[in-house]
Design an enzyme around this catalytic site. Structure first.
Site, PDB file in Angstrom:
ATOM      1  N   GLU A 210       0.873  -1.176   0.000  1.00  0.00           N
ATOM      2  CA  GLU A 210       0.000   0.000   0.000  1.00  0.00           C
ATOM      3  C   GLU A 210       0.906   1.220   0.000  1.00  0.00           C
ATOM      4  OE1 GLU A 210      -3.304   0.043  -0.220  1.00  0.00           O
ATOM      5  OE2 GLU A 210      -3.540  -2.130  -0.143  1.00  0.00           O
ATOM      6  N   CYS A 244      -2.218   9.519   2.458  1.00  0.00           N
ATOM      7  CA  CYS A 244      -1.738   8.899   1.210  1.00  0.00           C
ATOM      8  C   CYS A 244      -2.615   9.254   0.022  1.00  0.00           C
ATOM      9  CB  CYS A 244      -1.653   7.392   1.377  1.00  0.00           C
ATOM     10  SG  CYS A 244      -3.214   6.648   1.863  1.00  0.00           S
TER      11      CYS A 244
HETATM   12  P1  NAD Z   1       7.390   5.011   7.760  1.00  0.00           P
HETATM   13  O1  NAD Z   1       8.637   5.830   7.749  1.00  0.00           O
HETATM   14  O2  NAD Z   1       6.633   4.821   9.012  1.00  0.00           O
HETATM   15  O3  NAD Z   1       7.736   3.609   7.118  1.00  0.00           O
HETATM   16  C1  NAD Z   1       6.788   2.577   7.042  1.00  0.00           C
HETATM   17  C2  NAD Z   1       7.350   1.335   7.668  1.00  0.00           C
HETATM   18  O4  NAD Z   1       8.478   0.907   6.940  1.00  0.00           O
HETATM   19  C3  NAD Z   1       7.789   1.518   9.108  1.00  0.00           C
HETATM   20  O5  NAD Z   1       7.196   0.516   9.891  1.00  0.00           O
HETATM   21  C4  NAD Z   1       9.299   1.451   9.050  1.00  0.00           C
HETATM   22  O6  NAD Z   1       9.843   0.837  10.183  1.00  0.00           O
HETATM   23  C5  NAD Z   1       9.557   0.627   7.822  1.00  0.00           C
HETATM   24  N1  NAD Z   1      10.809   0.983   7.155  1.00  0.00           N
HETATM   25  C6  NAD Z   1      11.257   2.231   6.896  1.00  0.00           C
HETATM   26  N2  NAD Z   1      12.418   2.184   6.226  1.00  0.00           N
HETATM   27  C7  NAD Z   1      12.713   0.876   6.064  1.00  0.00           C
HETATM   28  C8  NAD Z   1      13.787   0.164   5.441  1.00  0.00           C
HETATM   29  N3  NAD Z   1      14.817   0.790   4.861  1.00  0.00           N
HETATM   30  N4  NAD Z   1      13.742  -1.191   5.461  1.00  0.00           N
HETATM   31  C9  NAD Z   1      12.711  -1.839   6.037  1.00  0.00           C
HETATM   32  N5  NAD Z   1      11.690  -1.214   6.637  1.00  0.00           N
HETATM   33  C10 NAD Z   1      11.687   0.107   6.658  1.00  0.00           C
HETATM   34  O7  NAD Z   1       6.310   5.597   6.745  1.00  0.00           O
HETATM   35  P2  NAD Z   1       6.501   6.380   5.383  1.00  0.00           P
HETATM   36  O8  NAD Z   1       7.052   5.482   4.367  1.00  0.00           O
HETATM   37  O9  NAD Z   1       7.125   7.709   5.608  1.00  0.00           O
HETATM   38  O10 NAD Z   1       4.936   6.622   5.119  1.00  0.00           O
HETATM   39  C11 NAD Z   1       4.487   7.579   4.262  1.00  0.00           C
HETATM   40  C12 NAD Z   1       4.259   6.969   2.893  1.00  0.00           C
HETATM   41  O11 NAD Z   1       3.308   5.937   3.009  1.00  0.00           O
HETATM   42  C13 NAD Z   1       3.687   7.947   1.905  1.00  0.00           C
HETATM   43  O12 NAD Z   1       4.284   7.708   0.660  1.00  0.00           O
HETATM   44  C14 NAD Z   1       2.219   7.582   1.864  1.00  0.00           C
HETATM   45  O13 NAD Z   1       1.585   7.918   0.661  1.00  0.00           O
HETATM   46  C15 NAD Z   1       2.264   6.100   2.075  1.00  0.00           C
HETATM   47  N6  NAD Z   1       1.026   5.613   2.654  1.00  0.00           N
HETATM   48  C16 NAD Z   1       0.245   4.817   1.898  1.00  0.00           C
HETATM   49  C17 NAD Z   1      -0.953   4.371   2.400  1.00  0.00           C
HETATM   50  C18 NAD Z   1      -1.854   3.506   1.581  1.00  0.00           C
HETATM   51  O14 NAD Z   1      -2.826   3.023   2.131  1.00  0.00           O
HETATM   52  N7  NAD Z   1      -1.569   3.281   0.322  1.00  0.00           N
HETATM   53  C19 NAD Z   1      -1.345   4.731   3.700  1.00  0.00           C
HETATM   54  C20 NAD Z   1      -0.507   5.524   4.445  1.00  0.00           C
HETATM   55  C21 NAD Z   1       0.689   5.965   3.925  1.00  0.00           C
END
Ligand code: NAD
Length: 489
Positions: A210, A244
């Site tokens: 997602e 998102c």
């Molecule tokens: P985040 O930084 O919380 O990362 C998400 C998860 O990935 C965390 O649990 C983190 O521990 C893990 N993570 C981060 N870097 C990692 C790595 N190098 N290796 C392994 N795991 C790792 O969240 P984010 O990515 O900043 O979230 C924002 C993004 O998520 C935006 O792009 C947003 O559009 C997207 N998003 C999508 C949805 C959807 O339903 N499609 C919902 C919410 C957010």
């Protein structure tokens, strides 16, 4: 053994006991989860206030209300979702029982994001429980307070061996990813999405991703611009743009740009007063890293509304940018903050071309009073979801699949889609040890005559309803007997 390895091993052992499978147990766990949301609203909203300055009412409206709805839907529908699903048969299988049996996948890893931490972490968990799986739940470390509350509260309500919470950051997540799971459900950005998929490939583990991206919003000049802008302002500035499916940017003809700016500004004041900084319904950027990232996007664009900010408070005012060029910094990546760029297009054709030049977005918004415009946008573009004349609300419709396509993700969930996504849909065929004559056509020695019968039985399309099927079954038995006696033996 690392903490993560131990957690996964313990969860798998719990799954192997088989206790996650009976429907009564799944329903009991879902009810306990529901109880958590009725009893612990205070702790949940206090943590979200600290993480993102979400108000108490806002937390219920945008985070937990939807979860309560999904839980009660799953409780109501579980028997139906989990039941064998009969399918249409061909002539050869007419007398057999042919059906799809959903079965649990095993241990699901759920990796959550920080922006709606309860919604995006617990919603997949509801699907995992309903489908009879065990789960390892990894809340985002970025929403520090919420991750702690989740870690503390979940084990008090649901089976802590079957549904294990593992907290931590990148190192811990990567250690988790080295373990073998039966499905990985990840919510977050596209870059990490690729890391997840690579790790999953090592074990041939299926994934649901997602992700995000730049969701476009086209405003046709033939529409009520005031209403359109109010809905867009709500979609954009809720949770300070950290949604998102927030409209990322506006595409419109230059002739309506000023009116759009004026109307968005009017709605900002209506929702968040003249001073959004002191308004309890206006959020904050999650941390200073993201604050700096968003502020850097302002460099080469013209601010039409807002622009005020305060790094020490992670505050960025609701902001509109005018005459933005496609090459501007704000257009190079998902904004995920309260900046709303307006780009000029000469007409609908150019808007469609612009959208199709980019990656397939998670959501696509079109505002118009003309159904032909909406139809063209629907037919000539692709995106995870499409909304005409509103923003965000498709997320709340549990009968719609929610998910991305292409760069915005793969797989989908919500309602029954969550159940199916986290089940294996097993194809089952149960035959009797009778009517062996019919099978003669597939056994060697292969002859043209047998092939002719095989063509007839396999390719003939039948769609006769129940009565017709019964009649055909009788004919089928007679034909089978004739075939058996006269031709094949
Ligand atoms: P985040 O930084 O919380 O990362 C998400 C998860 O990935 C965390 O649990 C983190 O521990 C893990 N993570 C981060 N870097 C990692 C790595 N190098 N290796 C392994 N795991 C790792 O969240 P984010 O990515 O900043 O979230 C924002 C993004 O998520 C935006 O792009 C947003 O559009 C997207 N998003 C999508 C949805 C959807 O339903 N499609 C919902 C919410 C957010």
């Amino acid at each position: 053994m690392s903490r993560e390895q131990l957690a996964v091993a313990r969860t798998r052992r719990a799954f192997q006991t088989g206790r996650s499978k009976p429907l009564e147990y799944r329903i009991h766990q879902l009810k306990k989860l529901q109880q958590l949301f009725t009893e612990r609203q205070k702790e949940i909203s206090e943590a979200l206030k600290k993480d993102l300055n979400k108000s108490e009412v806002g937390t219920e409206l945008y985070e937990t209300l939807g979860l309560e709805g999904e839980i009660s839907l799953a409780i109501r529908k579980l028997k139906e979702w989990a039941a064998p699903r009969p399918v249409e048969k061909n002539l050869l299988t007419l007398s057999d029982t042919v059906y799809i049996q959903p079965e649990p996948l095993g241990v699901v890893l759920i990796i959550g994001a920080w922006n709606y931490p309860w919604a995006v972490t617990i919603q997949p968990l509801i699907g995992a429980i309903a489908a009879g799986n065990a789960a390892v739940i990894k809340p985002s470390e970025v929403c520090v307070h919420t991750a702690k509350v989740m870690e503390d509260l979940l084990p008090l309500y649901i089976d802590k061996e079957l549904y294990t919470v593992v907290t931590g950051g990148v190192t811990e997540t990567q250690e988790l990813l080295r373990q073998r799971f039966d499905h990985i459900f990840y919510t977050g950005n596209c870059m990490v999405g690729k890391v997840i998929m690579e790790a999953a490939a090592k074990h041939l583990t299926p994934v649901t991703l997602e992700l995000g991206g730049k969701s476009p919003c086209y405003i046709d000049k033939n529409c009520d611009i005031s209403i359109a802008c109010r809905r867009i302002a709500w979609g954009k500035y809720t949770n300070c743009g950290q949604t998102c499916i927030a409209p990322d940017y506006i595409l419109c003809e230059p002739s309506i740009q000023d009116q759009v700016i004026q109307e968005v500004n009017k709605s900002i004041k209506e929702f968040y007063t003249d001073d959004p900084k002191t308004c309890s319904d206006y959020g904050r950027i999650i941390n200073q890293r993201h604050f700096k990232r968003i502020m850097a996007m302002l460099d080469d664009s013209t601010v039409a509304v807002g622009g005020d900010n305060d790094e020490s408070d992670c505050y960025i005012a609701p902001t509109v940018l005018r005459d933005v060029k496609p090459e501007a910094k704000v257009m190079q990546e998902e904004i995920f903050g309260p900046l709303l760029p307006i780009l000029s297009v000469s007409d609908l054709d150019e808007a469609i071309k612009f959208i199709n030049n980019g990656e397939k977005p998670l959501a696509l918004y079109v505002f118009s009073s003309d159904n032909k415009v909406i139809k063209r946008m629907t037919d000539e573009t692709s995106s995870g979801g499409l909304l005409a004349n509103d923003c965000l609300v498709h997320f709340s419709v549990s009968t719609l699949p929610f998910g991305g396509v292409g760069n915005s993700g793969m797989g989908c969930y919500h309602g029954k889609f969550s159940f199916d996504q986290l089940s294996h849909l097993r194809g089952c065929l149960v035959k009797q040890l009778k009517m062996e004559g019919v099978n003669s056509m597939r056994y060697p020695p292969h002859t043209l005559k047998k092939l002719g019968w095989a063509r007839f039985f396999l390719l003939k399309h039948v769609d006769l309803g129940w009565m017709g099927r019964m009649a055909l079954l009788a004919v089928f038995a007679v034909v089978a007997a004739v075939v058996l006696q006269s031709y094949l033996l």
